[in-house]
Scaffold this motif. Structure first.
Motif, PDB file in Angstrom:
ATOM      1  N   TRP A  75       1.074  -4.311   9.267  1.00  0.00           N
ATOM      2  CA  TRP A  75       2.402  -4.063   9.851  1.00  0.00           C
ATOM      3  C   TRP A  75       3.174  -3.036   9.016  1.00  0.00           C
ATOM      4  O   TRP A  75       3.822  -2.135   9.563  1.00  0.00           O
ATOM      5  N   GLU A  76       3.081  -3.178   7.678  1.00  0.00           N
ATOM      6  CA  GLU A  76       3.826  -2.247   6.810  1.00  0.00           C
ATOM      7  C   GLU A  76       3.317  -0.818   6.988  1.00  0.00           C
ATOM      8  O   GLU A  76       4.097   0.134   7.114  1.00  0.00           O
ATOM      9  N   VAL A  77       1.985  -0.672   7.029  1.00  0.00           N
ATOM     10  CA  VAL A  77       1.406   0.674   7.180  1.00  0.00           C
ATOM     11  C   VAL A  77       1.795   1.237   8.556  1.00  0.00           C
ATOM     12  O   VAL A  77       2.246   2.386   8.675  1.00  0.00           O
ATOM     13  N   ALA A  78       1.655   0.392   9.596  1.00  0.00           N
ATOM     14  CA  ALA A  78       1.980   0.862  10.952  1.00  0.00           C
ATOM     15  C   ALA A  78       3.442   1.303  11.023  1.00  0.00           C
ATOM     16  O   ALA A  78       3.769   2.319  11.645  1.00  0.00           O
ATOM     17  N   MET A 112       0.834  -1.197   0.000  1.00  0.00           N
ATOM     18  CA  MET A 112       0.000   0.000   0.000  1.00  0.00           C
ATOM     19  C   MET A 112       0.880   1.263   0.000  1.00  0.00           C
ATOM     20  O   MET A 112       1.839   1.338   0.773  1.00  0.00           O
ATOM     21  N   ILE A 113       0.535   2.177  -0.892  1.00  0.00           N
ATOM     22  CA  ILE A 113       1.413   3.354  -1.014  1.00  0.00           C
ATOM     23  C   ILE A 113       0.939   4.476  -0.083  1.00  0.00           C
ATOM     24  O   ILE A 113      -0.235   4.860  -0.088  1.00  0.00           O
ATOM     25  N   ILE A 114       1.886   4.961   0.708  1.00  0.00           N
ATOM     26  CA  ILE A 114       1.591   6.118   1.565  1.00  0.00           C
ATOM     27  C   ILE A 114       2.653   7.169   1.228  1.00  0.00           C
ATOM     28  O   ILE A 114       3.858   6.889   1.321  1.00  0.00           O
ATOM     29  N   SER A 115       2.202   8.334   0.800  1.00  0.00           N
ATOM     30  CA  SER A 115       3.179   9.353   0.399  1.00  0.00           C
ATOM     31  C   SER A 115       3.849   9.954   1.645  1.00  0.00           C
ATOM     32  O   SER A 115       3.314   9.859   2.753  1.00  0.00           O
ATOM     33  N   ASP A 116       5.005  10.560   1.417  1.00  0.00           N
ATOM     34  CA  ASP A 116       5.728  11.187   2.541  1.00  0.00           C
ATOM     35  C   ASP A 116       4.878  12.268   3.199  1.00  0.00           C
ATOM     36  O   ASP A 116       4.866  12.426   4.416  1.00  0.00           O
ATOM     37  N   SER A 117       4.130  13.019   2.356  1.00  0.00           N
ATOM     38  CA  SER A 117       3.339  14.106   2.949  1.00  0.00           C
ATOM     39  C   SER A 117       2.188  13.544   3.778  1.00  0.00           C
ATOM     40  O   SER A 117       1.863  14.071   4.855  1.00  0.00           O
ATOM     41  N   GLN A 118       1.613  12.448   3.299  1.00  0.00           N
ATOM     42  CA  GLN A 118       0.537  11.799   4.080  1.00  0.00           C
ATOM     43  C   GLN A 118       1.087  11.344   5.442  1.00  0.00           C
ATOM     44  O   GLN A 118       0.495  11.546   6.490  1.00  0.00           O
ATOM     45  N   ARG A 119       2.252  10.679   5.372  1.00  0.00           N
ATOM     46  CA  ARG A 119       2.866  10.151   6.596  1.00  0.00           C
ATOM     47  C   ARG A 119       3.188  11.294   7.572  1.00  0.00           C
ATOM     48  O   ARG A 119       2.876  11.236   8.753  1.00  0.00           O
ATOM     49  N   MET A 120       3.780  12.353   7.014  1.00  0.00           N
ATOM     50  CA  MET A 120       4.173  13.492   7.847  1.00  0.00           C
ATOM     51  C   MET A 120       2.950  14.095   8.542  1.00  0.00           C
ATOM     52  O   MET A 120       2.962  14.406   9.726  1.00  0.00           O
ATOM     53  N   TRP A 121       1.890  14.270   7.759  1.00  0.00           N
ATOM     54  CA  TRP A 121       0.678  14.899   8.305  1.00  0.00           C
ATOM     55  C   TRP A 121       0.100  14.045   9.432  1.00  0.00           C
ATOM     56  O   TRP A 121      -0.183  14.532  10.532  1.00  0.00           O
ATOM     57  N   PRO A 171      -6.188 -13.156   5.016  1.00  0.00           N
ATOM     58  CA  PRO A 171      -5.783 -12.685   6.341  1.00  0.00           C
ATOM     59  C   PRO A 171      -4.287 -12.478   6.508  1.00  0.00           C
ATOM     60  O   PRO A 171      -3.856 -11.508   7.152  1.00  0.00           O
ATOM     61  N   SER A 172      -3.458 -13.345   5.894  1.00  0.00           N
ATOM     62  CA  SER A 172      -2.013 -13.173   6.142  1.00  0.00           C
ATOM     63  C   SER A 172      -1.495 -11.938   5.398  1.00  0.00           C
ATOM     64  O   SER A 172      -0.668 -11.178   5.919  1.00  0.00           O
ATOM     65  N   LYS A 173      -2.038 -11.718   4.179  1.00  0.00           N
ATOM     66  CA  LYS A 173      -1.632 -10.531   3.410  1.00  0.00           C
ATOM     67  C   LYS A 173      -2.109  -9.258   4.144  1.00  0.00           C
ATOM     68  O   LYS A 173      -1.405  -8.253   4.223  1.00  0.00           O
ATOM     69  N   TYR A 174      -3.298  -9.355   4.680  1.00  0.00           N
ATOM     70  CA  TYR A 174      -3.904  -8.237   5.427  1.00  0.00           C
ATOM     71  C   TYR A 174      -3.018  -7.857   6.617  1.00  0.00           C
ATOM     72  O   TYR A 174      -2.666  -6.693   6.820  1.00  0.00           O
ATOM     73  N   ASN A 175      -2.598  -8.895   7.348  1.00  0.00           N
ATOM     74  CA  ASN A 175      -1.767  -8.652   8.528  1.00  0.00           C
ATOM     75  C   ASN A 175      -0.426  -8.020   8.126  1.00  0.00           C
ATOM     76  O   ASN A 175       0.065  -7.097   8.777  1.00  0.00           O
ATOM     77  N   LYS A 176       0.121  -8.519   7.007  1.00  0.00           N
ATOM     78  CA  LYS A 176       1.409  -7.986   6.528  1.00  0.00           C
ATOM     79  C   LYS A 176       1.223  -6.498   6.155  1.00  0.00           C
ATOM     80  O   LYS A 176       2.046  -5.647   6.502  1.00  0.00           O
ATOM     81  N   THR A 177       0.116  -6.225   5.466  1.00  0.00           N
ATOM     82  CA  THR A 177      -0.149  -4.825   5.076  1.00  0.00           C
ATOM     83  C   THR A 177      -0.260  -3.937   6.314  1.00  0.00           C
ATOM     84  O   THR A 177       0.299  -2.828   6.360  1.00  0.00           O
ATOM     85  N   THR A 195      -9.112   2.843   5.213  1.00  0.00           N
ATOM     86  CA  THR A 195     -10.119   1.840   4.783  1.00  0.00           C
ATOM     87  C   THR A 195      -9.442   0.573   4.226  1.00  0.00           C
ATOM     88  O   THR A 195      -9.588   0.219   3.057  1.00  0.00           O
ATOM     89  N   ILE A 196      -8.714  -0.088   5.115  1.00  0.00           N
ATOM     90  CA  ILE A 196      -7.999  -1.315   4.710  1.00  0.00           C
ATOM     91  C   ILE A 196      -8.883  -2.523   5.002  1.00  0.00           C
ATOM     92  O   ILE A 196      -9.349  -2.702   6.134  1.00  0.00           O
TER      93      ILE A 196
END
Ligand code: SF4
Length: 361
Positions: A169-172, A1-10, A161-167, A154-155
């Protein structure tokens, strides 16, 4: 899942500002003591802050250091834990304290790998202890964090389930502040526990509502997805308060039921007759079968006690049996009020209190 730097910063900036303004004052936040943070993190597993605080305060008063905890007996620890539930956590703290006092001579572990070897400490708990206690960059993913990030982005699991859990962790991990991981961990946990509530979240007060996808699309209740839990089962049992000629009652240690292992209680027996209430005859038969050396006398029927655990409901049919015996069965004979000096689970405390109220009326 792509999260931009500005999204993350905000996202991170909003949460850190929220924490600085509105973070909760909690007893384990007064200093960065790893022992206290470990105790609090274990107590907070499956339990709310409000319930934990009085237990935490009693626990830390009794065992202010890891060495004091390791020198205590399991019975002393369980006595302070009774009522908090999930007793395995108390045993894990005890075992952990023994490991820390023997391997680390009482100094608290300082790395993720060391913490992961402590019983009852998983990746999220180990990360929380180190992030909060030492400001090391580690990511947490407890139920509060999952709720916030699944709603904000909205994930969905899409049945993977395993892909979901991996996603998740990556987002967190992407969102975790590299500069202030400790404050960030506490900020997102606070938000999940006080604003982004499971039911009736207070989106109007939420510092990130402007970009929260679930809030904007009016679909907050769809996240996080409900996992199909098995329906609760009901377990029925008979509980015998066996009273001898010296007005003492038999207590046994529970070594069979994982849920209440090592706690004390009156003897209990499964009651498989799911549709029938036990009669005095059936109780007499049960008693004679299990205690053939005892002579049974008067039997007093008490009201059924129901107790809810997370995954099942226990229906307990309690009876008091007057008996005479010269033999000592496995267990210990105690005056009825003496149960307060041994660890007894909330379920059997309910039985004993109900019996006492009948006895004293
Ligand atoms: S806006 Fe509502 S749903 Fe979204 S993160 Fe905040 S409290 Fe949760």
């Amino acid at each position: 899942m792509i999260i931009s730097d500005s999204q993350r910063m905000w996202f991170t900036t909003q949460l850190l500002s929220y924490y600085k303004l509105s973070g909760r004052t909690l007893p384990w936040r007064t200093d960065s003591n790893l022992y206290k943070i470990w105790v609090s993190e274990i107590m907070l597993q499956q339990t709310t802050v409000k319930t934990v605080i009085p237990y935490y305060e009693k626990f830390i008063n009794a065992f202010p250091t890891v060495l004091k905890l390791s020198a205590a007996s399991l019975t002393e620890i369980l006595l302070l834990w009774q009522g908090l539930g999930y007793y395995q956590r108390a045993k894990n703290l005890y075992l952990g304290s023994r490991i820390i006092s023997e391997i680390y001579q009482g100094a608290m572990p300082g790395t993720l790998n060391e913490w992961l070897k402590i019983p009852g400490v998983g990746l999220s708990t180990a990360s929380a202890i180190l992030a909060i206690g030492t400001n090391q960059y580690h990511t947490i993913l407890d139920a509060n964090v999952k709720r916030v990030i699944t709603r904000f982005f909205t994930i969905s699991s899409n049945n993977h389930p395993s892909k979901y859990n991996k996603t998740l962790w990556e987002v967190a991990q992407k969102l975790t502040s590299k500069e202030e991981p400790g404050d960030y961990a506490q900020a997102i946990m606070d938000l999940g526990a006080t604003v982004c509530l499971n039911r009736n979240p207070e989106c109007g007060k939420c510092p990130i509502h402007l970009h929260c996808k679930a809030y904007i699309s009016n679909s907050v209740q769809n996240y996080p997805e409900k996992i199909n839990r098995k329906p609760k089962t009901t377990y029925k049992e008979v509980c015998l308060l066996i009273r001898n000629q010296h007005n003492k009652y038999l207590f046994v240690r529970n070594d069979k039921n994982k849920l209440l292992e090592s706690l004390w209680q009156p003897p209990t027996f499964p009651w498989p007759e799911t549709n029938k209430i036990p009669t005095l005859d059936s109780i007499n038969g049960l008693f004679t079968l299990h205690y053939p050396e005892f002579r049974s006398g008067k039997i007093v029927t008490l009201s059924k006690i129901t107790h809810d655990f997370t995954h099942r409901t226990n229906d307990v049919y309690p009876f008091c049996i007057h008996t005479e015996t010269k033999k000592n069965p496995t267990g210990t004979w105690l005056e009825i009020e003496e149960w307060k000096s041994i660890p007894v689970s909330t379920l059997y405390q309910k039985v004993l209190k109900a019996y006492l109220s009948v006895e004293q009326s």
